[in-house]
Design a protein around this motif. Structure first.
Motif, PDB file in Angstrom:
ATOM      1  N   PRO A 153     -82.057  26.188 -18.682  1.00  0.00           N
ATOM      2  CA  PRO A 153     -82.656  27.035 -19.726  1.00  0.00           C
ATOM      3  C   PRO A 153     -84.021  26.529 -20.160  1.00  0.00           C
ATOM      4  N   ASP A 154     -84.884  27.449 -20.512  1.00  0.00           N
ATOM      5  CA  ASP A 154     -86.177  27.104 -21.108  1.00  0.00           C
ATOM      6  C   ASP A 154     -86.080  27.056 -22.622  1.00  0.00           C
ATOM      7  N   VAL A 155     -85.242  27.922 -23.181  1.00  0.00           N
ATOM      8  CA  VAL A 155     -85.017  27.977 -24.623  1.00  0.00           C
ATOM      9  C   VAL A 155     -83.530  28.162 -24.858  1.00  0.00           C
ATOM     10  N   ILE A 156     -83.010  27.431 -25.853  1.00  0.00           N
ATOM     11  CA  ILE A 156     -81.628  27.632 -26.276  1.00  0.00           C
ATOM     12  C   ILE A 156     -81.650  27.923 -27.770  1.00  0.00           C
ATOM     13  N   THR A 157     -81.068  29.045 -28.159  1.00  0.00           N
ATOM     14  CA  THR A 157     -80.939  29.380 -29.570  1.00  0.00           C
ATOM     15  C   THR A 157     -79.475  29.211 -29.960  1.00  0.00           C
ATOM     16  N   GLY A 191     -76.696  32.296 -47.705  1.00  0.00           N
ATOM     17  CA  GLY A 191     -75.989  31.131 -47.188  1.00  0.00           C
ATOM     18  C   GLY A 191     -76.054  30.986 -45.691  1.00  0.00           C
ATOM     19  N   ARG A 192     -76.600  31.979 -45.022  1.00  0.00           N
ATOM     20  CA  ARG A 192     -76.823  31.854 -43.586  1.00  0.00           C
ATOM     21  C   ARG A 192     -78.333  31.855 -43.349  1.00  0.00           C
ATOM     22  N   THR A 193     -78.764  31.839 -42.108  1.00  0.00           N
ATOM     23  CA  THR A 193     -80.148  31.484 -41.871  1.00  0.00           C
ATOM     24  C   THR A 193     -80.754  32.270 -40.727  1.00  0.00           C
ATOM     25  N   ILE A 194     -82.086  32.471 -40.801  1.00  0.00           N
ATOM     26  CA  ILE A 194     -82.871  32.921 -39.655  1.00  0.00           C
ATOM     27  C   ILE A 194     -83.991  31.913 -39.441  1.00  0.00           C
ATOM     28  N   LEU A 195     -84.227  31.569 -38.182  1.00  0.00           N
ATOM     29  CA  LEU A 195     -85.223  30.570 -37.812  1.00  0.00           C
ATOM     30  C   LEU A 195     -86.042  31.133 -36.665  1.00  0.00           C
ATOM     31  N   GLY A 196     -87.371  31.000 -36.717  1.00  0.00           N
ATOM     32  CA  GLY A 196     -88.210  31.550 -35.661  1.00  0.00           C
ATOM     33  C   GLY A 196     -89.426  30.706 -35.381  1.00  0.00           C
ATOM     34  N   ALA A 197     -89.969  30.901 -34.182  1.00  0.00           N
ATOM     35  CA  ALA A 197     -91.203  30.226 -33.784  1.00  0.00           C
ATOM     36  C   ALA A 197     -91.833  31.016 -32.644  1.00  0.00           C
ATOM     37  N   VAL A 251     -89.571  33.816 -30.723  1.00  0.00           N
ATOM     38  CA  VAL A 251     -88.135  33.673 -30.507  1.00  0.00           C
ATOM     39  C   VAL A 251     -87.478  33.381 -31.849  1.00  0.00           C
ATOM     40  N   TRP A 252     -86.437  34.142 -32.167  1.00  0.00           N
ATOM     41  CA  TRP A 252     -85.726  33.992 -33.436  1.00  0.00           C
ATOM     42  C   TRP A 252     -84.237  33.786 -33.181  1.00  0.00           C
ATOM     43  N   SER A 253     -83.631  32.947 -34.006  1.00  0.00           N
ATOM     44  CA  SER A 253     -82.184  32.730 -33.980  1.00  0.00           C
ATOM     45  C   SER A 253     -81.651  33.068 -35.366  1.00  0.00           C
ATOM     46  N   ALA A 254     -80.582  33.880 -35.417  1.00  0.00           N
ATOM     47  CA  ALA A 254     -80.071  34.347 -36.706  1.00  0.00           C
ATOM     48  C   ALA A 254     -78.555  34.325 -36.723  1.00  0.00           C
ATOM     49  N   HIS A 255     -77.998  34.179 -37.913  1.00  0.00           N
ATOM     50  CA  HIS A 255     -76.551  34.227 -38.121  1.00  0.00           C
ATOM     51  C   HIS A 255     -76.318  35.034 -39.387  1.00  0.00           C
ATOM     52  N   THR A 256     -75.509  36.088 -39.297  1.00  0.00           N
ATOM     53  CA  THR A 256     -75.358  36.992 -40.432  1.00  0.00           C
ATOM     54  C   THR A 256     -73.920  37.042 -40.921  1.00  0.00           C
ATOM     55  N   ALA A 257     -73.744  37.687 -42.050  1.00  0.00           N
ATOM     56  CA  ALA A 257     -72.469  37.668 -42.762  1.00  0.00           C
ATOM     57  C   ALA A 257     -71.372  38.408 -42.002  1.00  0.00           C
ATOM     58  N   PHE A 258     -70.150  37.974 -42.225  1.00  0.00           N
ATOM     59  CA  PHE A 258     -68.953  38.637 -41.724  1.00  0.00           C
ATOM     60  C   PHE A 258     -68.368  39.456 -42.860  1.00  0.00           C
ATOM     61  N   PRO A 290     -97.623  43.665 -35.305  1.00  0.00           N
ATOM     62  CA  PRO A 290     -96.887  44.812 -34.738  1.00  0.00           C
ATOM     63  C   PRO A 290     -96.834  44.838 -33.220  1.00  0.00           C
ATOM     64  N   ASN A 291     -97.861  44.298 -32.551  1.00  0.00           N
ATOM     65  CA  ASN A 291     -97.890  44.376 -31.089  1.00  0.00           C
ATOM     66  C   ASN A 291     -97.410  43.093 -30.417  1.00  0.00           C
ATOM     67  N   GLU A 292     -96.936  42.112 -31.185  1.00  0.00           N
ATOM     68  CA  GLU A 292     -96.483  40.862 -30.590  1.00  0.00           C
ATOM     69  C   GLU A 292     -95.049  40.990 -30.075  1.00  0.00           C
ATOM     70  N   ALA A 293     -94.769  40.279 -28.998  1.00  0.00           N
ATOM     71  CA  ALA A 293     -93.451  40.317 -28.374  1.00  0.00           C
ATOM     72  C   ALA A 293     -92.466  39.476 -29.172  1.00  0.00           C
ATOM     73  N   VAL A 294     -91.227  39.976 -29.285  1.00  0.00           N
ATOM     74  CA  VAL A 294     -90.200  39.314 -30.078  1.00  0.00           C
ATOM     75  C   VAL A 294     -88.877  39.322 -29.310  1.00  0.00           C
ATOM     76  N   ILE A 295     -88.200  38.185 -29.303  1.00  0.00           N
ATOM     77  CA  ILE A 295     -86.811  38.100 -28.858  1.00  0.00           C
ATOM     78  C   ILE A 295     -85.994  37.622 -30.054  1.00  0.00           C
ATOM     79  N   LEU A 296     -85.024  38.424 -30.447  1.00  0.00           N
ATOM     80  CA  LEU A 296     -84.169  38.120 -31.593  1.00  0.00           C
ATOM     81  C   LEU A 296     -82.747  37.913 -31.091  1.00  0.00           C
ATOM     82  N   THR A 297     -82.214  36.725 -31.318  1.00  0.00           N
ATOM     83  CA  THR A 297     -80.877  36.384 -30.847  1.00  0.00           C
ATOM     84  C   THR A 297     -79.987  36.041 -32.024  1.00  0.00           C
TER      85      THR A 297
END
Length: 471
Positions: free
Chosen positions: A61-65, A131-137, A148-155, A181-188
């Protein structure tokens, strides 16, 4: 219509000229990402870090979220340290203050992380959500700037519990605040929403995920595997798909080489998150499975030609080339809405006349001129348009189906719709089945209130992208 929407639409409607036929670039550049809710990583001192690291790194892998990362310092940071491609400077971890409690699955267990062998182009963006988090770079990935963003949301377990919907809105707002608006995004992430198998007609999950579609994201799993019955993609205990990789504005020449659920890392390890030996049952599933995504990012993949096929895309020619329950309206006619472009718009289901609860319109698009490209299996069809209703009640939606010369349906795709009372861009794409003779674009209007079926469309498009070839 806002500037962002205009820019997005212009990009989608742009038809590039034919590329010159250059020499093929035989270098297969790839980008590989793994997303995983790693099941209380570091919550117990016996967590099998070494075995997990070995399992994940075999995929290069190049990136692991990651989600559910606890004890970042002595857990997450040591996970990839022995691998020289992953270094401390490029690993970020956020240990959230989770919901109250002292047991597993509570305080501190919902941390989040991103590990990359790319240097970042931005500061990390960290935001806590209930209480949960989103992190991006932002990273420079094979010559392209990609967020690239990593997120965890409520149950949630109740139709009236809006925490998850609030999380989704917050995630979208945070990303839009930091990403152009025109930048590429991967949201996991682990979104705790089983999009493919909701509880019933009143289940909130489908509607809640609409937040992401309205913000331009695509569900890469369903884009790659549109048939829900054939490609379940279960990531949680082999019973549901609640972990996702979404994307928007990715480079057009990036193509998916591999997208798969790694069933199941725990069974392969023979260990659980406490380092105890396990024996997997017939379903072979324990907690979350990782998702692997691999793109071909090589330059030769960009040698494509995109051609507009649809006729009368904005109702300016009346209803010519369309059939079904469709009207061409002047802006604001019959107490409707203003057109997005030009002076006219489409209404499906009846506004001025012939009002009905369900309306359908379609246009037949012959693809036989592209048969040679289609038979090679490398032809993509893009479709979409601007959709809206009057007051947030009725639902305009659109989809495409593929057919062979005998009229048999080869594939159809989930409809994209909008509940917005302002013009919203909806779009989709798919590989054309190799025996396709023609495609049909379908516009549907569903009335949920009032007399008129206020399901409106404008600037509808259907484009084909074929390989220009190389020497």
């Amino acid at each position: 219509m806002n500037k962002t929407l205009k820019a997005s639409l212009a990009t989608l409607l742009f038809v590039p000229t034919l590329y010159a036929q250059p020499a093929c670039d035989t270098t297969q550049n790839q980008f590989t990402l793994i997303n995983w809710n790693a099941w209380e990583m570091g919550n117990n001192t016996r967590y099998p870090f070494s075995a997990v690291r070995q399992n994940l790194l075999q995929y290069n892998p190049d990136v692991i979220t990651l989600q559910e990362v606890k004890h970042c310092g002595n857990g997450f940071y040591s996970l990839f340290q022995p691998n020289v491609d992953f270094n401390y400077a490029n690993m970020w971890c956020a240990q959230a203050q989770a919901y109250p409690g002292t047991g597993a699955g509570s305080a501190g267990s919902y941390g989040i992380g991103i590990a990359s062998h790319y240097s970042s182009l931005s500061d990390k963006v960290l935001h806590e959500i209930n209480g949960r988090t989103i992190l991006g770079a932002k990273y420079q990935i094979n010559g392209k700037a990609i967020w690239v963003w990593s997120a965890h949301t409520a149950f949630v377990t109740s139709e009236t519990d809006k925490k998850r919907l609030q999380n989704f809105n917050t995630i979208s707002a945070v990303i839009n605040d930091h990403v152009l608006p025109n930048e590429a995004v991967i949201l996991t992430g682990d979104f705790n929403a089983n999009l493919d198998d909701p509880w019933g007609s009143n289940d909130p999950e489908r509607g809640e995920m609409q937040v992401f579609w309205d913000n331009g994201f695509e569900d890469l799993w369903r884009e790659q595997y549109p048939d829900i019955n054939d490609s379940l993609g279960y990531t949680y205990y082999n019973i549901s798909r609640i972990d996702y990789i979404l994307a928007r504005n990715l480079p057009e020449h990036w193509h998916i080489d591999a997208l798969e659920v790694l069933n199941n890392v725990w069974c392969e390890l023979g260990l659980n998150n406490e380092g105890k030996s396990i024996s997997c049952g017939a379903d072979g599933s324990i907690d979350h499975d990782p998702i692997l995504l691999r793109f071909d990012t090589s330059d030769h993949a960009n040698q494509k030609t995109r051609i507009a096929l649809l006729k009368n895309t904005g109702a300016e020619q009346g209803t010519a080339h369309w059939s079904g329950d469709i009207e061409s309206l002047n802006s604001n006619a019959c107490d409707s809405v203003p057109a997005a472009h030009g002076s006219k718009l489409f209404a499906v289901g009846g506004v001025c006349t012939n009002e009905s609860a369900l309306g359908h319109a379609s246009q037949h698009v012959d693809l036989n001129d592209y048969a040679a490209d289609i038979q090679r299996g490398n032809t993509t069809l893009y479709w979409g348009g601007l959709l809206r209703n009057y007051n947030g009640t009725d639902v305009p939606s659109m989809t495409v189906s593929f057919h062979d010369a005998q009229g048999n349906t080869l594939a159809s795709h989930p409809a994209r719709g909008s509940l917005r009372s302002s013009w919203t861009l909806q779009s989709n794409k798919a590989l054309v089945p190799e025996t396709t003779s023609y495609a049909v674009i379908h516009l549907t209007g569903t009335r949920h209130g009032g007399t008129d079926n206020d399901s409106y469309f404008d600037e509808v498009f259907l484009d084909i992208e074929v390989a220009s070839g190389c020497e």
